[in-house]
Design an enzyme around this catalytic site. Structure first.
Site, PDB file in Angstrom:
ATOM      1  N   LEU A  19      36.860  39.089  23.852  1.00 16.02           N
ATOM      2  CA  LEU A  19      36.446  39.108  25.266  1.00 16.02           C
ATOM      3  C   LEU A  19      37.701  39.103  26.123  1.00 16.02           C
ATOM      4  O   LEU A  19      38.665  38.416  25.784  1.00 16.02           O
ATOM      5  CB  LEU A  19      35.600  37.864  25.537  1.00 16.02           C
ATOM      6  CG  LEU A  19      35.328  37.376  26.965  1.00 16.02           C
ATOM      7  CD1 LEU A  19      34.020  36.586  26.997  1.00 16.02           C
ATOM      8  CD2 LEU A  19      36.446  36.510  27.535  1.00 16.02           C
ATOM      9  N   ASP A  21      38.474  40.413  30.570  1.00 14.20           N
ATOM     10  CA  ASP A  21      38.078  40.210  31.975  1.00 14.20           C
ATOM     11  C   ASP A  21      36.569  40.084  32.213  1.00 14.20           C
ATOM     12  O   ASP A  21      35.792  40.838  31.637  1.00 14.20           O
ATOM     13  CB  ASP A  21      38.508  41.415  32.823  1.00 14.20           C
ATOM     14  CG  ASP A  21      39.899  41.909  32.536  1.00 14.20           C
ATOM     15  OD1 ASP A  21      40.633  41.239  31.805  1.00 14.20           O
ATOM     16  OD2 ASP A  21      40.246  42.989  33.042  1.00 14.20           O
TER      17      ASP A  21
HETATM   18  C1  FRU Z   1      43.250  43.244  32.701  1.00 16.02           C
HETATM   19  C2  FRU Z   1      43.017  44.643  32.140  1.00 16.02           C
HETATM   20  C3  FRU Z   1      42.422  45.583  33.185  1.00 16.02           C
HETATM   21  C4  FRU Z   1      41.721  46.599  32.337  1.00 16.02           C
HETATM   22  C5  FRU Z   1      41.175  45.743  31.226  1.00 16.02           C
HETATM   23  C6  FRU Z   1      41.066  46.417  29.891  1.00 16.02           C
HETATM   24  O1  FRU Z   1      43.225  42.264  31.720  1.00 16.02           O
HETATM   25  O2  FRU Z   1      44.227  45.169  31.625  1.00 16.02           O
HETATM   26  O3  FRU Z   1      43.365  46.137  34.074  1.00 16.02           O
HETATM   27  O4  FRU Z   1      40.710  47.264  33.045  1.00 16.02           O
HETATM   28  O5  FRU Z   1      42.050  44.631  31.107  1.00 16.02           O
HETATM   29  O6  FRU Z   1      40.455  45.583  28.957  1.00 16.02           O
END
Ligand code: FRU
Length: 441
Positions: A19, A21
């Site tokens: 997991l 964001d």
């Molecule tokens: C931030 C990020 C975002 C991207 C996502 C990919 O943690 O790098 O910019 O959309 O995670 O999992």
């Protein structure tokens, strides 16, 4: 119910795999939807998309599995982060489709496609086909291929979409697009910010107490004393975006990519209790023997007080406490502890952290043993500490949320020990109930 030893029981965790964001957070038709970056096959290679939990009461959760998977030429290497907005009873979700082209590329200035997509849903669960909204050629030419993480808000009859970006000369930037129908988007403006590293991720725009707040995650901010000690930072500016206005959301080791949503007159923030690209030894790997990695922070209500944003768990989460009792030592691995500090107060948790209150305030030292990282220190005047400990995560709220400190902890409890406090109240936490929605997905 999850019964494994490291898995938090009152935080959002993946059923298995990875997991990161929180995505698409919203209150829609009485249900809070919590989507999140999800790679269920991790550490084996596999798709990264949006996982989905939903709750009406912050206590009972339905897990719907993978809501959005990479399934086409423009998102085949990941359904990346984004937000949600409701329009006329329909929920619109926005995300970035990530593609890494095969070939000899640096994947910064070339070789990466970043496409903004949307999907809609009438019930929060069944999603429409994907629609492409913006492609690389729609971003100004001075941008690298790092543009992503759409978050949409409404102002009058117009909608605005915020994206985070990296210019070709390695500066962090915010791009704003506008639309009247959520389908046709045109470039409105952008701003490039010196002093905020080389890339801004996961931007958000919040209305709080009559002020506009900009939240974003700059990569590459230089450490300054007790501030900006994370490799990747995450903070906000009230009003103008400038370095002198920038405040970190959380002073802990493990906090990144937060997103907010409006929940019945409240603004609620949830972050990823982890951080990208942490150097080896990879702190969190130990949970992988249980087949999962990372969790979200709890749901934090935001309040603007004296020009500062306070963050504190929403009342529904606080009501999980089974009632406080007056003890100063507990071996509970899942508990709330409220501690009125006075000089001489000392709070410890095994070898994981130590908080000492000195004559003129607090000296806070967090030592996560075994990983060779410098202790985190914070020197502030502290009247009260509130600790939400949940197996392998500790969230420490100082002065009702004036400062928050989040860290994953893996050294196996030992219990909270609190000595010399003016008052120390500790209570157990009821477990969340995660119900699997079979058949829906
Ligand atoms: C931030 C990020 C975002 C991207 C996502 C990919 O943690 O790098 O910019 O959309 O995670 O999992």
């Amino acid at each position: 119910m999850y019964k494994t030893s490291l898995k938090p029981t009152a935080h959002i965790v993946p059923d298995r795999g990875w997991l990161n964001d929180p995505n698409g957070l919203c209150l829609f038709r009485g249900v809070r939807h919590i989507f999140f970056q999800y790679a269920p096959e991790y550490p084996a290679p596999g798709p990264k998309g949006w996982g989905h939990y939903a709750t009406r009461d912050y206590k009972n959760y339905i897990f719907y599995g993978m809501a959005l998977s990479p399934d086409n030429e423009l998102d085949k290497n990941g359904v990346y982060s984004g937000g949600a907005i409701e329009k006329e009873g329909i929920l619109h979700l926005f995300y970035t489709g990530n593609v890494k082209l095969e070939g000899d590329y640096d994947y910064i200035s070339s070789g990466r496609l970043a496409t903004v997509f949307s999907v809609t849903t009438e019930d929060g669960v069944h999603l429409s086909p994907k629609r492409v909204l913006l492609k690389n050629e729609d971003y100004p030419p001075y941008y690298s291929c790092h543009v992503r993480d759409p978050k949409v808000w409404r102002e009058g009859d117009e909608y605005f979409m915020l994206l985070g970006g990296r210019t070709r000369d390695d500066k962090g930037a915010l791009l704003i697009y506008r639309s009247t129908d959520l389908e046709n988007w045109s470039f409105y403006k952008d701003e490039i910010f010196p002093g905020f590293g080389y890339m801004l991720e996961c931007p958000d725009r919040i209305s709080l107490g009559g002020k506009t707040v900009w939240s974003f995650c700059p990569q590459g901010v230089k450490e300054e004393g007790e501030n900006f000690r994370n490799l990747f930072s995450s903070g906000y500016c009230i009003g103008d975006i400038c370095r002198s206005n920038y405040v970190e959301w959380d002073k802990g080791y493990d906090f990144y990519a937060p997103q907010t949503y409006v929940d019945g007159g409240r603004v609620v923030l949830v972050g990823w209790a982890g951080i990208a690209d942490e150097k080896l030894p990879y702190t969190y790997d130990c949970s992988l023997k249980e087949g999962w990695i990372h969790c979200l922070t709890t749901f934090r209500e935001l309040t603007l007080k004296n020009g500062k944003i306070y963050c504190f768990p929403v009342r529904e989460i606080l009501s999980l406490a089974k009632g406080y009792s007056r003890v100063n030592r507990t071996s509970l691995s899942t508990c709330f502890a409220k501690i009125a500090s006075k000089p001489g107060t000392k709070v410890t948790l095994g070898g994981c952290f130590e908080i000492c209150v000195g004559a003129d305030g607090i000296n806070f030292a967090f030592i996560r043993d075994g990983f060779g990282r410098q202790p985190r220190k914070l020197s502030v005047k502290a009247e009260e500490l509130f600790i939400f400990l949940d197996n392998s995560i500790a969230e420490i709220y100082i002065n009702g949320g004036e400062y928050v400190f989040t860290a994953r902890i893996f050294s196996g409890g030992g219990g909270l020990l609190c000595e010399g406090a003016a008052e120390c109240l500790i209570s157990g936490v009821e477990e969340f109930n995660y119900e699997k929605a079979d058949g829906d997905r």
